[in-house]
Design a protein around this motif. Structure first.
Motif, PDB file in Angstrom:
ATOM      1  N   PHE A  19     -38.829 -32.070 -12.201  1.00 49.64           N
ATOM      2  CA  PHE A  19     -38.517 -33.260 -11.416  1.00 49.64           C
ATOM      3  C   PHE A  19     -38.016 -34.432 -12.259  1.00 49.64           C
ATOM      4  O   PHE A  19     -37.117 -35.133 -11.858  1.00 49.64           O
ATOM      5  CB  PHE A  19     -39.694 -33.715 -10.543  1.00 49.64           C
ATOM      6  CG  PHE A  19     -40.573 -32.589 -10.051  1.00 49.64           C
ATOM      7  CD1 PHE A  19     -40.000 -31.443  -9.511  1.00 49.64           C
ATOM      8  CD2 PHE A  19     -41.951 -32.641 -10.144  1.00 49.64           C
ATOM      9  CE1 PHE A  19     -40.783 -30.381  -9.067  1.00 49.64           C
ATOM     10  CE2 PHE A  19     -42.731 -31.580  -9.700  1.00 49.64           C
ATOM     11  CZ  PHE A  19     -42.149 -30.453  -9.165  1.00 49.64           C
TER      12      PHE A  19
ATOM     13  N   LEU B 168     -39.139 -37.356 -12.781  1.00 49.58           N
ATOM     14  CA  LEU B 168     -39.193 -38.682 -12.152  1.00 49.58           C
ATOM     15  C   LEU B 168     -39.832 -39.660 -13.135  1.00 49.58           C
ATOM     16  O   LEU B 168     -40.522 -39.255 -14.061  1.00 49.58           O
ATOM     17  CB  LEU B 168     -40.012 -38.622 -10.865  1.00 49.58           C
ATOM     18  CG  LEU B 168     -39.505 -37.622  -9.827  1.00 49.58           C
ATOM     19  CD1 LEU B 168     -40.431 -37.608  -8.622  1.00 49.58           C
ATOM     20  CD2 LEU B 168     -38.095 -37.950  -9.409  1.00 49.58           C
ATOM     21  N   LEU B 169     -39.587 -40.946 -12.913  1.00 45.99           N
ATOM     22  CA  LEU B 169     -40.175 -41.951 -13.789  1.00 45.99           C
ATOM     23  C   LEU B 169     -41.482 -42.434 -13.163  1.00 45.99           C
ATOM     24  O   LEU B 169     -41.466 -43.027 -12.089  1.00 45.99           O
ATOM     25  CB  LEU B 169     -39.203 -43.110 -13.979  1.00 45.99           C
ATOM     26  CG  LEU B 169     -37.853 -42.678 -14.547  1.00 45.99           C
ATOM     27  CD1 LEU B 169     -36.884 -43.850 -14.601  1.00 45.99           C
ATOM     28  CD2 LEU B 169     -38.014 -42.075 -15.922  1.00 45.99           C
ATOM     29  N   PRO B 170     -42.619 -42.154 -13.808  1.00 48.75           N
ATOM     30  CA  PRO B 170     -43.915 -42.398 -13.169  1.00 48.75           C
ATOM     31  C   PRO B 170     -44.197 -43.872 -12.911  1.00 48.75           C
ATOM     32  O   PRO B 170     -44.992 -44.200 -12.042  1.00 48.75           O
ATOM     33  CB  PRO B 170     -44.922 -41.825 -14.175  1.00 48.75           C
ATOM     34  CG  PRO B 170     -44.198 -41.740 -15.466  1.00 48.75           C
ATOM     35  CD  PRO B 170     -42.747 -41.567 -15.133  1.00 48.75           C
ATOM     36  N   HIS B 171     -43.532 -44.754 -13.677  1.00 54.32           N
ATOM     37  CA  HIS B 171     -43.838 -46.173 -13.505  1.00 54.32           C
ATOM     38  C   HIS B 171     -43.049 -46.797 -12.370  1.00 54.32           C
ATOM     39  O   HIS B 171     -43.235 -47.964 -12.052  1.00 54.32           O
ATOM     40  CB  HIS B 171     -43.551 -46.919 -14.801  1.00 54.32           C
ATOM     41  CG  HIS B 171     -42.148 -46.707 -15.286  1.00 54.32           C
ATOM     42  ND1 HIS B 171     -41.775 -45.572 -15.973  1.00 54.32           N
ATOM     43  CD2 HIS B 171     -41.044 -47.454 -15.169  1.00 54.32           C
ATOM     44  CE1 HIS B 171     -40.486 -45.644 -16.266  1.00 54.32           C
ATOM     45  NE2 HIS B 171     -40.021 -46.774 -15.786  1.00 54.32           N
ATOM     46  N   ARG B 172     -42.135 -46.036 -11.765  1.00 53.68           N
ATOM     47  CA  ARG B 172     -41.323 -46.599 -10.701  1.00 53.68           C
ATOM     48  C   ARG B 172     -41.773 -46.086  -9.336  1.00 53.68           C
ATOM     49  O   ARG B 172     -42.285 -44.974  -9.228  1.00 53.68           O
ATOM     50  CB  ARG B 172     -39.860 -46.173 -10.880  1.00 53.68           C
ATOM     51  CG  ARG B 172     -39.183 -46.846 -12.030  1.00 53.68           C
ATOM     52  CD  ARG B 172     -37.809 -46.259 -12.198  1.00 53.68           C
ATOM     53  NE  ARG B 172     -37.061 -47.042 -13.152  1.00 53.68           N
ATOM     54  CZ  ARG B 172     -35.863 -47.556 -12.897  1.00 53.68           C
ATOM     55  NH1 ARG B 172     -35.275 -47.344 -11.756  1.00 53.68           N
ATOM     56  NH2 ARG B 172     -35.249 -48.270 -13.808  1.00 53.68           N
TER      57      ARG B 172
ATOM     58  N   VAL C  32     -46.760 -39.857  -8.604  1.00 53.24           N
ATOM     59  CA  VAL C  32     -48.006 -39.113  -8.763  1.00 53.24           C
ATOM     60  C   VAL C  32     -48.728 -38.905  -7.435  1.00 53.24           C
ATOM     61  O   VAL C  32     -49.536 -38.005  -7.287  1.00 53.24           O
ATOM     62  CB  VAL C  32     -48.918 -39.817  -9.797  1.00 53.24           C
ATOM     63  CG1 VAL C  32     -49.488 -41.089  -9.223  1.00 53.24           C
ATOM     64  CG2 VAL C  32     -50.013 -38.912 -10.263  1.00 53.24           C
TER      65      VAL C  32
END
Lengths: 402, 285
Positions: free
Chosen positions: A123, A125-129, A171
């Motif tokens: 994936f 994906l950027l976890p902080h966004r 998440v």
């Protein structure tokens, strides 16, 4: 699926692409390139890994092209050559006729921003966004205004069925949902080409299947040129317009799923597809028999028809008009009764029939529910062939033995 | 054999070299050092003045609010209020403010130098190769060894204290920034590049945010290290809790020594609890 689109433009094209990882003393690779026996010499290069050999193919506009191979077969490297994340050692990659090797770094970035988007196995994906900001990443990198990228990202989220999740973080989503976000992120920039690197491999089998179905629907809707990597032959067969099979960096066979399964060109492919049920690619077209013995024109003399049925041991015939369009079915008893009653055999309507591209499962279902053989009709109702139970059982036997 | 030993034991003039270097620096660049010293001095004094201008109770209220804002935890906010009240009660308020100003100055300096260094180390193998032994040196060489040259460069007072603190406290933030950026998953980097990010966009939108938990850990460590240097900084004239400890030791006042020491511990605990990397959404702290 897209066999009729041969004439459309080549969207992506690889010409003799090689990727060799590792170091060789200066100039050695350059000399090898022009060596007549390079195939052989490269096999034994010390300290080098040849990830891609002689990749030569083109992907047509709107095509779903699957690169299939086991891990280490070089499929991921090949895909990264397509958008320039990895620079091929030799050879050229063309996007819309423009060589990636000939353009500047800035032009390459622009090309990636606007023309091609990528979906990743895990994936990425950027976890902080938030989900929305993840989806908007591509637009943000392009410098699109905040308002517009929000609107476009929401649109893309809706396309993958994730409206309402835009404020959450990656998440908080399941794997399947995260990959939808990955897909939405790719679709948000409205690219012409989608590169998908084993997008469903990290998902549970059940979710994977569901994602494949949704993806097929989505692909039909958004009409992109798609290059899709997988190590799962079933997935390749389900999705692909064309498949390129890779082994040890080389494309060992390229063709439609049917060609790959039914006409493997070498031992490797044969061994690989041996485990695949032929039923997955076989359609009514493959199992139907010549319809001529089974059909009779409406004008034919009923006595002659009945005679023929008795002689050839047919339980029924299909009545057609002069243009071979199916009108109905006539059983032996009906024919005999009609002759006694003096009327011509007209046949009854509502004969269950199937199209030539119906998968085997559908053919079997149809055959099981009817005492007659199943007629195969084209789009205009003309009879193309007949599927008898005998043929079906033969096919099944072959599959079991296969 | 003897000949070889003789050659091997002929001392390399390492110490002499360093002494010469320090001498040369102090004599040839005294104006520059004076300038840096004055700048730092001014900064620290301004900071101290700002912090002590606030009424202690206002200060405590602000810190408690900050703790609540950052941590969203009643426990931390309460501990913050109680800790500062204890310091106030023990009569350590002024020392605490001075120490805090020193730590803030040293931390800011460490971060402005350390984070870019960490980023550079993550991207350049050469930089990493050169910096690593230097970081080992900074972290392990006894502080007194560079306190003397620091005195020679900057004179007595807060500035050599800040200098010594920065030397000691900067390595963790460099290391952890570097580590954080090196550990960004390859796929995430590829995602950035595949969507056409340039170098700056990669750094600001992908790498630094992904490395943030690690960088924050570095900030936390830097603050802790800075606190552990306050006593040593007091040896060269820096005011604050360290100086209180030193004074207590000089007159063998065990009780006051304990109180001042406890002040340092309380301040350390409060800062640690407030500035600590949160658990990140992806679970990798």
């Amino acid at each position: 699926m897209n066999q009729g689109t041969d004439a459309t433009a080549e969207k992506l094209c690889c010409r003799d692409v090689w990727k060799i990882f590792g170091k060789l003393p200066g100039g050695a690779l350059g000399q090898l390139r022009n060596a007549p026996q390079r195939q052989h010499e490269i096999q034994t290069l010390p300290g080098c890994t040849v990830a891609v050999r002689e990749a030569d193919f083109s992907v047509r506009e709107g095509e779903l092209f699957v690169i299939m191979g086991l891990s280490g077969s070089g499929k991921s490297t090949l895909m990264r050559c397509l958008n320039g994340l990895i620079r091929p050692t030799w050879g050229e990659v063309f996007v819309d006729g423009r060589s990636l090797q000939a353009i500047s770094a800035k032009q390459l970035r622009r090309l990636r921003q606007e023309k091609m988007a990528m979906v990743f196995q895990h994936f990425a994906l950027l976890p902080h966004r938030t989900i929305l900001d993840n989806v908007a990443l591509g637009l943000e990198l392009q410098g699109v205004s905040k308002k517009r990228r929000r609107a476009k990202a929401l649109e893309a989220l809706e396309l993958v069925g994730l409206q309402g999740w835009e404020r959450n973080h990656p998440v908080e989503l399941s794997g399947g949902m995260q990959q939808r976000v990955g897909l939405a992120r790719a679709l948000a920039v409205d690219p012409q080409i989608l590169l998908m690197d084993e997008p469903f491999s990290a998902l549970d089998p059940l979710i994977r299947r569901q994602m494949q179905d949704e993806f097929l629907k989505l692909a039909a809707k958004v009409k992109k040129t798609i290059v899709f990597i997988t190590h799962d032959l079933d997935e390749a067969i389900r999705l692909a317009d064309r498949i390129a099979m890779m082994k040890d960096g080389r494309i060992v066979q390229m063709g439609t799923p049917e060609q790959i399964v039914l006409e493997p060109e070498n031992d490797y492919v044969e061994e690989f597809v041996a485990s695949v049920s032929r039923a997955k690619v076989i359609t009514a077209r493959h199992v139907m028999a010549d319809p001529r013995p089974w059909t009779s024109r409406r004008e034919e003399d009923p006595l002659a028809v009945l005679d023929r049925m008795k002689k050839e041991d047919l339980q029924c015939v299909f009545i057609t008009d002069t243009d071979r369009r199916l009108l109905g079915v006539l059983t032996r008893e009906e024919a005999a009764r009609k002759i006694r009653g003096g009327s011509a055999p007209a046949g009854c309507n509502g004969v269950p029939a199937i199209g030539p591209d119906a998968p085997l499962s559908e053919v079997v279902e149809q055959a099981a529910s009817s005492i007659h053989p199943t007629p195969v009709l084209d789009g205009r109702g003309r009879i193309l062939g007949v599927v008898t139970r005998k043929r079906l059982l033969q096919e099944w036997k072959q599959d079991l033995e296969g | 054999m003897n000949g070889i030993m003789e050659v091997l034991t002929t001392k390399i003039p390492l110490g002499e070299g360093v002494a010469w270097l320090v001498d040369t620096l102090t004599t040839r660049f005294s104006a520059q050092f004076r300038f840096v010293s004055d700048m730092l001095e001014g900064g620290i004094q301004a900071l101290t003045w700002c912090l002590s201008a606030l009424h202690p109770l206002v200060f405590i209220a602000l810190c408690t609010a900050l703790a609540w804002f950052i941590r969203k935890s009643k426990g931390v906010a309460l501990a913050c209020a109680l800790g500062f009240l204890l310091l106030l009660n023990l009569g350590l308020w002024e020392s605490m403010v001075q120490t805090l100003a020193l730590i803030i100055a040293a931390t800011l300096l460490s971060l402005t130098l350390g984070i870019p260094m960490g980023i550079l180390n993550a991207h350049s193998r050469t930089a990493y190769f050169v910096t690593r032994p230097l970081l080992d040196l900074m972290q392990t060489i006894p502080a007194f060894v560079y306190l003397i040259p620091a005195l020679m460069f900057f004179g007595l007072g807060e500035v050599p204290g800040v200098f010594a603190t920065v030397v000691f406290a900067m390595p963790p933030v460099i290391r952890l920034t570097c580590l954080g950026i090196q550990q960004v998953p390859t796929e995430r980097l590829e995602a950035g590049r595949a969507f056409g990010a340039n170098w700056w966009q990669m750094l600001l939108k992908i790498e630094i945010p992904s490395a943030m938990p690690s960088i924050l850990m570095g900030v936390n460590q830097t603050i802790m290290m800075a606190l552990s240097m306050v006593v040593i900084a007091a040896l060269i004239g820096a005011e604050g809790l360290g100086a209180s400890v030193m004074r207590a030791l000089a007159v063998v006042d065990v009780g006051m020594g304990f109180e001042s020491g406890l002040g340092i511990v309380v301040l350390a605990m409060l800062l640690d609890r407030i500035v600590r990397p949160e658990k990140t959404p992806d679970g990798s702290s």
